[in-house]
Design a protein around this motif. Structure first.
Motif, PDB file in Angstrom:
ATOM      1  N   MET A   1       0.853  -1.189   0.000  1.00  0.00           N
ATOM      2  CA  MET A   1       0.000   0.000   0.000  1.00  0.00           C
ATOM      3  C   MET A   1       0.889   1.240   0.000  1.00  0.00           C
ATOM      4  SD  MET A   1      -2.777   1.047   2.953  1.00  0.00           S
ATOM      5  CE  MET A   1      -1.787   2.142   3.969  1.00  0.00           C
ATOM      6  N   GLN A   2       0.447   2.271  -0.716  1.00  0.00           N
ATOM      7  CA  GLN A   2       1.165   3.543  -0.704  1.00  0.00           C
ATOM      8  C   GLN A   2       0.221   4.678  -1.026  1.00  0.00           C
ATOM      9  OE1 GLN A   2       4.151   4.375  -3.789  1.00  0.00           O
ATOM     10  NE2 GLN A   2       5.439   5.346  -2.243  1.00  0.00           N
ATOM     11  N   TYR A   3       0.427   5.798  -0.359  1.00  0.00           N
ATOM     12  CA  TYR A   3      -0.216   7.050  -0.756  1.00  0.00           C
ATOM     13  C   TYR A   3       0.887   8.081  -0.897  1.00  0.00           C
ATOM     14  CZ  TYR A   3      -0.209   7.384   4.380  1.00  0.00           C
ATOM     15  OH  TYR A   3       0.143   7.351   5.707  1.00  0.00           O
ATOM     16  N   GLU A   4       0.678   8.992  -1.834  1.00  0.00           N
ATOM     17  CA  GLU A   4       1.671  10.015  -2.130  1.00  0.00           C
ATOM     18  C   GLU A   4       1.070  11.387  -1.875  1.00  0.00           C
ATOM     19  OE1 GLU A   4       3.946   7.606  -5.680  1.00  0.00           O
ATOM     20  OE2 GLU A   4       2.245   8.876  -6.199  1.00  0.00           O
TER      21      GLU A   4
ATOM     22  N   LEU B   1      -6.566   2.249   7.949  1.00  0.00           N
ATOM     23  CA  LEU B   1      -7.218   3.246   7.091  1.00  0.00           C
ATOM     24  C   LEU B   1      -8.491   3.818   7.687  1.00  0.00           C
ATOM     25  CD1 LEU B   1      -6.701   1.590   3.588  1.00  0.00           C
ATOM     26  CD2 LEU B   1      -5.653   3.702   4.422  1.00  0.00           C
ATOM     27  N   TRP B   2      -9.364   2.987   8.279  1.00  0.00           N
ATOM     28  CA  TRP B   2     -10.644   3.514   8.765  1.00  0.00           C
ATOM     29  C   TRP B   2     -10.932   3.180  10.212  1.00  0.00           C
ATOM     30  CZ3 TRP B   2     -10.564   0.704   4.107  1.00  0.00           C
ATOM     31  CH2 TRP B   2     -10.768  -0.658   4.224  1.00  0.00           C
ATOM     32  N   GLY B   3      -9.914   2.732  10.942  1.00  0.00           N
ATOM     33  CA  GLY B   3     -10.110   2.435  12.363  1.00  0.00           C
ATOM     34  C   GLY B   3      -9.925   3.641  13.262  1.00  0.00           C
ATOM     35  N   GLY B   4      -9.521   4.769  12.688  1.00  0.00           N
ATOM     36  CA  GLY B   4      -9.347   6.003  13.465  1.00  0.00           C
ATOM     37  C   GLY B   4      -7.950   6.109  14.048  1.00  0.00           C
ATOM     38  N   GLY B   5      -7.492   7.340  14.171  1.00  0.00           N
ATOM     39  CA  GLY B   5      -6.241   7.619  14.860  1.00  0.00           C
ATOM     40  C   GLY B   5      -5.000   7.654  13.985  1.00  0.00           C
ATOM     41  N   PHE B   6      -4.877   6.771  13.016  1.00  0.00           N
ATOM     42  CA  PHE B   6      -3.659   6.707  12.216  1.00  0.00           C
ATOM     43  C   PHE B   6      -3.830   7.463  10.893  1.00  0.00           C
ATOM     44  CE2 PHE B   6      -3.198   3.297  15.240  1.00  0.00           C
ATOM     45  CZ  PHE B   6      -1.874   3.427  15.616  1.00  0.00           C
ATOM     46  N   PHE B   7      -4.567   6.900   9.955  1.00  0.00           N
ATOM     47  CA  PHE B   7      -4.799   7.569   8.678  1.00  0.00           C
ATOM     48  C   PHE B   7      -5.596   8.855   8.884  1.00  0.00           C
ATOM     49  CE2 PHE B   7      -6.835   7.791   4.371  1.00  0.00           C
ATOM     50  CZ  PHE B   7      -5.663   7.979   3.654  1.00  0.00           C
ATOM     51  N   THR B   8      -6.398   8.901   9.923  1.00  0.00           N
ATOM     52  CA  THR B   8      -7.157  10.106  10.253  1.00  0.00           C
ATOM     53  C   THR B   8      -6.221  11.305  10.386  1.00  0.00           C
ATOM     54  OG1 THR B   8      -8.853   8.806  11.353  1.00  0.00           O
ATOM     55  CG2 THR B   8      -8.719  11.142  11.954  1.00  0.00           C
ATOM     56  N   ALA B   9      -5.061  11.098  10.999  1.00  0.00           N
ATOM     57  CA  ALA B   9      -4.105  12.196  11.185  1.00  0.00           C
ATOM     58  C   ALA B   9      -3.587  12.709   9.834  1.00  0.00           C
ATOM     59  CB  ALA B   9      -2.945  11.739  12.062  1.00  0.00           C
ATOM     60  N   ILE B  10      -3.378  11.805   8.889  1.00  0.00           N
ATOM     61  CA  ILE B  10      -2.954  12.217   7.538  1.00  0.00           C
ATOM     62  C   ILE B  10      -4.057  13.050   6.895  1.00  0.00           C
ATOM     63  CG2 ILE B  10      -2.523  11.336   5.189  1.00  0.00           C
ATOM     64  CD1 ILE B  10      -0.106  11.132   6.987  1.00  0.00           C
ATOM     65  N   CYS B  11      -5.305  12.553   6.971  1.00  0.00           N
ATOM     66  CA  CYS B  11      -6.444  13.261   6.370  1.00  0.00           C
ATOM     67  C   CYS B  11      -6.612  14.651   6.968  1.00  0.00           C
ATOM     68  CB  CYS B  11      -7.728  12.450   6.543  1.00  0.00           C
ATOM     69  SG  CYS B  11      -7.712  10.883   5.660  1.00  0.00           S
TER      70      CYS B  11
ATOM     71  N   SER C   1      -4.304  16.533   8.301  1.00  0.00           N
ATOM     72  CA  SER C   1      -3.175  17.408   7.978  1.00  0.00           C
ATOM     73  C   SER C   1      -3.081  17.759   6.490  1.00  0.00           C
ATOM     74  CB  SER C   1      -1.859  16.749   8.408  1.00  0.00           C
ATOM     75  OG  SER C   1      -1.815  16.591   9.803  1.00  0.00           O
ATOM     76  N   PHE C   2      -3.423  16.796   5.611  1.00  0.00           N
ATOM     77  CA  PHE C   2      -3.162  16.985   4.186  1.00  0.00           C
ATOM     78  C   PHE C   2      -4.380  16.758   3.298  1.00  0.00           C
ATOM     79  CE2 PHE C   2       0.753  15.384   6.196  1.00  0.00           C
ATOM     80  CZ  PHE C   2       1.591  16.463   5.949  1.00  0.00           C
ATOM     81  N   GLY C   3      -5.519  16.418   3.866  1.00  0.00           N
ATOM     82  CA  GLY C   3      -6.649  15.981   3.069  1.00  0.00           C
ATOM     83  C   GLY C   3      -6.511  14.485   2.812  1.00  0.00           C
ATOM     84  N   ARG C   4      -7.568  13.866   2.353  1.00  0.00           N
ATOM     85  CA  ARG C   4      -7.533  12.416   2.153  1.00  0.00           C
ATOM     86  C   ARG C   4      -6.896  12.081   0.800  1.00  0.00           C
ATOM     87  NH1 ARG C   4     -13.021  10.448   1.708  1.00  0.00           N
ATOM     88  NH2 ARG C   4     -12.652  10.592  -0.511  1.00  0.00           N
ATOM     89  N   PRO C   5      -5.710  11.470   0.819  1.00  0.00           N
ATOM     90  CA  PRO C   5      -5.065  11.106  -0.449  1.00  0.00           C
ATOM     91  C   PRO C   5      -5.646   9.798  -0.993  1.00  0.00           C
ATOM     92  CG  PRO C   5      -3.660  10.449   1.371  1.00  0.00           C
ATOM     93  CD  PRO C   5      -4.852  11.172   1.977  1.00  0.00           C
ATOM     94  N   ASN C   6      -5.471   9.589  -2.289  1.00  0.00           N
ATOM     95  CA  ASN C   6      -5.787   8.290  -2.870  1.00  0.00           C
ATOM     96  C   ASN C   6      -4.787   7.275  -2.331  1.00  0.00           C
ATOM     97  OD1 ASN C   6      -7.914   9.193  -4.479  1.00  0.00           O
ATOM     98  ND2 ASN C   6      -6.533   9.758  -6.131  1.00  0.00           N
TER      99      ASN C   6
END
Length: 191
Positions: free
Chosen positions: A4-7, A71-81, A83-88
């Motif tokens: 998995m990767q998001y840029e 990704l959707w369990g909260g706390g981890f990817f949420t912080a990325i979203c 700070s930067f918006g939700r990336p693909n």
């Protein structure tokens, strides 16, 4: 295994020190994430000759449920979203991961090479060729570990390699590794 990767591409005048400090203060949160094989916190920095400033973490998951929890369990990817918006988020089904001769050394660089298969091509042969390239790459001096994965929606193969020093001349995008979390690397490499 799942890759998995998001840029997150950042402005040319973005202070990449912000990303470096972010990884320094929060990166260790992934060091014991259950179901994660490894997460490479990757950057490209124009100050170091890259074409763009980019934060591009790359993950190898041992369990797809863990990827979902991230990704959707909260706390981890949420912080990325936040700070930067939700990336693909790109993801690939894992084919194989191999240890390199430097697997016990810190990874400081990474390369990622991705290519699409033509529509008329049976994937068996190109994936077999990619596996042979993986075996050759994993034996190269300076390789920490290397993986092959396939996105069957786009029929894209990705070859990801971590390096303990300056990467050999290989095709693909080059990154600096700011931190490497490896909670499940033994399971990842001992399949």
């Amino acid at each position: 295994m799942y890759a998995m990767q998001y840029e997150i591409t950042l402005p040319a005048d973005y202070d990449m020190g912000i990303i470096r400090r972010r990884v320094e203060t929060t990166g260790r949160r992934m060091d014991d994430f259950d179901g994660l094989g490894l997460k490479a916190f990757l950057v490209q920095d124009q100050a170091n000759g890259a074409i763009a400033n980019q934060y591009s973490p790359f993950y190898l998951w041992n369990e797809p449920e863990a990827m979902g929890r991230f990704l959707w369990g909260g706390g981890f990817f949420t912080a990325i979203c936040q700070s930067f918006g939700r990336p693909n988020v790109r993801h690939w089904t894992g084919v194989e991961t191999l240890r390199g001769p430097e697997v016990d050394q810190p990874a400081v660089a990474a390369t990622k090479h991705a290519w699409q298969l033509p529509a008329e091509v049976d994937p068996a042969e190109p994936v077999g060729e990619a596996l042979e390239t993986l075996r050759q790459r994993a034996a190269m001096p300076g390789v920490h570990s290397s993986a092959i994965a396939v996105d069957p929606t786009r029929w894209e193969i990705v070859h990801f390699t971590l390096w303990s020093g300056e990467p050999e001349i290989v095709p693909g995008t080059r990154y600096q590794v700011l931190h490497l979390s490896t909670p499940g690397i033994k399971d990842l490499l001992d399949r």
